[in-house]
Design a protein around this motif. Sequence first.
Motif, PDB file in Angstrom:
ATOM      1  N   ILE A  20       2.565   3.462   1.182  1.00  0.00           N
ATOM      2  CA  ILE A  20       2.373   2.210   1.919  1.00  0.00           C
ATOM      3  C   ILE A  20       2.465   2.448   3.422  1.00  0.00           C
ATOM      4  O   ILE A  20       1.669   1.924   4.197  1.00  0.00           O
ATOM      5  CB  ILE A  20       3.383   1.143   1.454  1.00  0.00           C
ATOM      6  CG1 ILE A  20       3.038   0.716   0.023  1.00  0.00           C
ATOM      7  CG2 ILE A  20       3.386  -0.061   2.389  1.00  0.00           C
ATOM      8  CD1 ILE A  20       4.068  -0.164  -0.630  1.00  0.00           C
ATOM      9  N   LEU A  40      11.448  -0.244   2.701  1.00  0.00           N
ATOM     10  CA  LEU A  40      10.493  -0.162   1.594  1.00  0.00           C
ATOM     11  C   LEU A  40      11.018   0.736   0.484  1.00  0.00           C
ATOM     12  O   LEU A  40      10.901   0.415  -0.699  1.00  0.00           O
ATOM     13  CB  LEU A  40       9.144   0.376   2.093  1.00  0.00           C
ATOM     14  CG  LEU A  40       8.311  -0.552   2.951  1.00  0.00           C
ATOM     15  CD1 LEU A  40       7.076   0.184   3.471  1.00  0.00           C
ATOM     16  CD2 LEU A  40       7.898  -1.787   2.187  1.00  0.00           C
ATOM     17  N   SER A  89       6.415   5.621  -3.141  1.00  0.00           N
ATOM     18  CA  SER A  89       5.659   4.396  -2.884  1.00  0.00           C
ATOM     19  C   SER A  89       5.760   3.986  -1.419  1.00  0.00           C
ATOM     20  O   SER A  89       4.776   3.550  -0.816  1.00  0.00           O
ATOM     21  CB  SER A  89       6.167   3.249  -3.761  1.00  0.00           C
ATOM     22  OG  SER A  89       5.904   3.518  -5.114  1.00  0.00           O
TER      23      SER A  89
END
Length: 104
Positions: free
Chosen positions: A56, A42, A52
């Motif tokens: 997540i 990710l 981020s």
Amino acid sequence: MAGGAQIKSLLWLDEKETARTRTLTQSQKLQELAFMMPKDVLTARLTGGADSANVISNIASELRHRPASVPSLASRLLQLEVHGRDYLKVAQEEDKQPFLVLPA
């Protein structure tokens, strides 16, 4: 129907065994999804990078943990012969204690 609403409905209908097996399936699927999107992948793919990815990852972790407790709750309600509707009523009316403890 969303997973949480589905489980709540099953408990309300006193379908505790169905709620237990349904959440086991949901937990397994969420676990599989988590393995398909590791944080390092990710981080590399998202515009926001590590920040981020952490957001997540934390959300995904919370989503995995919520249904993980339902199978043991449903089993305990079955053992104590507590009607799911009665349990939900007490849990929804409780505004002082965030946890409902069932006797051993």
